[in-house]
Design an enzyme around this catalytic site. Structure first.
Site, PDB file in Angstrom:
ATOM      1  N   MET A  30       0.856  -1.197   0.000  1.00  0.00           N
ATOM      2  CA  MET A  30       0.000   0.000   0.000  1.00  0.00           C
ATOM      3  C   MET A  30       0.889   1.243   0.000  1.00  0.00           C
ATOM      4  O   MET A  30       0.465   2.323   0.408  1.00  0.00           O
ATOM      5  CB  MET A  30      -0.930  -0.007   1.209  1.00  0.00           C
ATOM      6  N   GLY A  31       2.135   1.101  -0.429  1.00  0.00           N
ATOM      7  CA  GLY A  31       3.047   2.244  -0.487  1.00  0.00           C
ATOM      8  C   GLY A  31       3.591   2.592   0.883  1.00  0.00           C
ATOM      9  O   GLY A  31       3.582   1.768   1.806  1.00  0.00           O
ATOM     10  N   LEU A  33       6.669   2.901   1.598  1.00  0.00           N
ATOM     11  CA  LEU A  33       7.594   1.764   1.704  1.00  0.00           C
ATOM     12  C   LEU A  33       8.674   2.007   2.752  1.00  0.00           C
ATOM     13  O   LEU A  33       9.195   3.105   2.886  1.00  0.00           O
ATOM     14  CB  LEU A  33       8.248   1.493   0.337  1.00  0.00           C
ATOM     15  N   HIS A  37       9.509  -3.539   3.469  1.00  0.00           N
ATOM     16  CA  HIS A  37       9.184  -3.704   2.045  1.00  0.00           C
ATOM     17  C   HIS A  37      10.466  -3.940   1.237  1.00  0.00           C
ATOM     18  O   HIS A  37      10.489  -4.752   0.327  1.00  0.00           O
ATOM     19  CB  HIS A  37       8.480  -2.455   1.502  1.00  0.00           C
ATOM     20  N   GLY A 147       4.847 -10.051   4.055  1.00  0.00           N
ATOM     21  CA  GLY A 147       5.618  -9.972   5.290  1.00  0.00           C
ATOM     22  C   GLY A 147       4.946 -10.752   6.421  1.00  0.00           C
ATOM     23  O   GLY A 147       3.712 -10.762   6.536  1.00  0.00           O
ATOM     24  N   GLN A 148       5.762 -11.355   7.269  1.00  0.00           N
ATOM     25  CA  GLN A 148       5.228 -12.093   8.424  1.00  0.00           C
ATOM     26  C   GLN A 148       4.568 -11.167   9.445  1.00  0.00           C
ATOM     27  O   GLN A 148       3.769 -11.586  10.264  1.00  0.00           O
ATOM     28  CB  GLN A 148       6.358 -12.871   9.099  1.00  0.00           C
ATOM     29  N   ASP A 150       2.191  -9.212   9.159  1.00  0.00           N
ATOM     30  CA  ASP A 150       0.736  -9.429   9.090  1.00  0.00           C
ATOM     31  C   ASP A 150       0.501 -10.934   8.993  1.00  0.00           C
ATOM     32  O   ASP A 150       0.157 -11.461   7.927  1.00  0.00           O
ATOM     33  CB  ASP A 150       0.158  -8.689   7.880  1.00  0.00           C
ATOM     34  N   GLN A 153      -2.860 -12.282   7.839  1.00  0.00           N
ATOM     35  CA  GLN A 153      -3.029 -12.007   6.407  1.00  0.00           C
ATOM     36  C   GLN A 153      -2.295 -13.062   5.576  1.00  0.00           C
ATOM     37  O   GLN A 153      -2.809 -13.541   4.576  1.00  0.00           O
ATOM     38  CB  GLN A 153      -2.487 -10.612   6.080  1.00  0.00           C
ATOM     39  N   SER A 186       4.241   0.904   8.142  1.00  0.00           N
ATOM     40  CA  SER A 186       4.004   2.246   7.577  1.00  0.00           C
ATOM     41  C   SER A 186       3.298   3.128   8.597  1.00  0.00           C
ATOM     42  O   SER A 186       3.436   4.349   8.571  1.00  0.00           O
ATOM     43  CB  SER A 186       3.163   2.150   6.313  1.00  0.00           C
TER      44      SER A 186
HETATM   45  O1  PAF Z   1      -0.112  -5.877   3.548  1.00  0.00           O
HETATM   46  C1  PAF Z   1      -0.525  -4.926   2.856  1.00  0.00           C
HETATM   47  O2  PAF Z   1       0.155  -3.936   2.652  1.00  0.00           O
HETATM   48  C2  PAF Z   1      -1.906  -5.009   2.238  1.00  0.00           C
HETATM   49  O3  PAF Z   1      -2.803  -5.633   3.088  1.00  0.00           O
HETATM   50  C3  PAF Z   1      -1.917  -5.673   0.842  1.00  0.00           C
HETATM   51  C4  PAF Z   1      -1.484  -7.135   0.903  1.00  0.00           C
HETATM   52  C5  PAF Z   1      -0.992  -4.913  -0.093  1.00  0.00           C
HETATM   53  C6  PAF Z   1      -3.321  -5.647   0.258  1.00  0.00           C
HETATM   54  O4  PAF Z   1      -3.797  -4.341   0.108  1.00  0.00           O
END
Ligand code: PAF
Length: 286
Positions: A30-31, A33, A37, A147-148, A150, A153, A186
């Site tokens: 999502m930028g 960075l 990232h 990334g771990q 999250d 996710q 971020s």
């Molecule tokens: O982890 C993130 O930055 C976001 O959840 C992702 C995977 C880019 C989805 O928008």
């Protein structure tokens, strides 16, 4: 480095390369960075021939009272970082391109998405699963890196790829931390200097849990209580959850198993922090 904004142009670029058997890697972001990232981009660069970084602040994964409008955006810095790291394409679709008028299909969530973050942020994982499916469809990567940090996710994305046969190899890289242990995010820019110092308490609490497990505590509730004690010593923090879980199903464990994930989420003023640690129990005890 190319900047592609239209989903159609993105897919056309990828399809051309796939016909030539070029291996495409994707790092979805999502930028805003940061070093976390960068580590993902570097790991991806080593594993593919053509590398795409998507930069898209996905509105559907933010709840109505969350920080969508003030989410940090730094597109010029992000592009410069990508260029330095040898990224081939920055894919920067607009909200209209991702969710055009008439868009109506979303991904129905598996059970693993309903717990923990899912309980606190009810829209979040539906938005994540939908946008990740769309990005995979547009970029057509063979590999994608997450990334771990999250953790939930990453478990969700594995399940999504498996259940919907998306044909992408998902690679999860360990969390990159500041010198004191705070997980890079971020959203750390929201922390005031005082809160930045307090924020590391979450990591300390997870470390205390991991140490207890390594020292032989096997009762999940006792481990959880030790983690809680560390957080409670810092009155500015409020606990959303602290949990001792099975790393594949994310179910809470009453007794620790050979591999455990410790999950934590706390609030510090207006900022919400999440973190996790994977713990492997020494062989002689498992
Ligand atoms: O982890 C993130 O930055 C976001 O959840 C992702 C995977 C880019 C989805 O928008």
């Amino acid at each position: 480095m190319k900047i592609i904004r239209s989903p159609g142009a993105m897919t056309a670029w990828s399809e051309g390369l796939r016909r030539e058997r070029v291996r495409i890697g994707l790092v979805p972001t999502m930028g805003a960075l940061h070093e976390g990232h960068r580590a993902l981009i570097r790991a991806a660069r080593l594993r593919c021939d053509a590398l795409v970084v998507s930069i898209f602040v996905n509105p559907t994964q933010f709840g109505p009272r969350e920080d969508l409008t003030k989410y940090p955006r730094s597109i010029s810095r992000d592009r410069a970082l990508c260029k330095r790291e040898g990224v081939d394409v920055c894919f920067e679709p607009s909200v209209q391109a991702m969710y055009p008028k008439g868009f109506q299909t979303t991904v129905n969530l598996p059970a693993i998405a309903r717990r923990w973050e899912g309980e606190v942020r009810s829209h979040h994982f539906s938005g994540v699963a939908t946008v990740v499916s769309k990005l995979f469809g547009m970029v057509r990567p063979q590999i994608a890196l997450f990334g771990q940090k999250d953790f939930q996710q990453s478990v969700l994305v594995h399940q999504l790829v498996k259940d919907l046969n998306l044909g992408v190899t998902v690679i999860v890289r360990s969390t990159v931390r500041e010198r004191d242990g705070l997980a890079m995010s971020s959203r750390n820019v929201y922390l005031t200097p005082d809160d930045r110092i307090r924020a590391v308490t979450l990591y300390r609490s997870l470390r205390a849990g991991a140490e207890a497990i390594r020292n032989g505590v096997s009762d999940g509730k006792s481990v959880q209580a030790m983690m809680r004690q560390v957080i409670k010593a810092e009155p500015a923090l409020t606990i959303d959850y602290l949990a001792v879980c099975n790393p594949y199903t994310l179910e809470p464990l009453s007794t620790v198993t050979p591999r455990v994930v410790l999950l934590g989420a706390v609030r510090l003023g207006p900022v919400r922090l999440i973190d996790n640690l994977l713990v492997t129990v020494p062989r002689q005890r498992s």
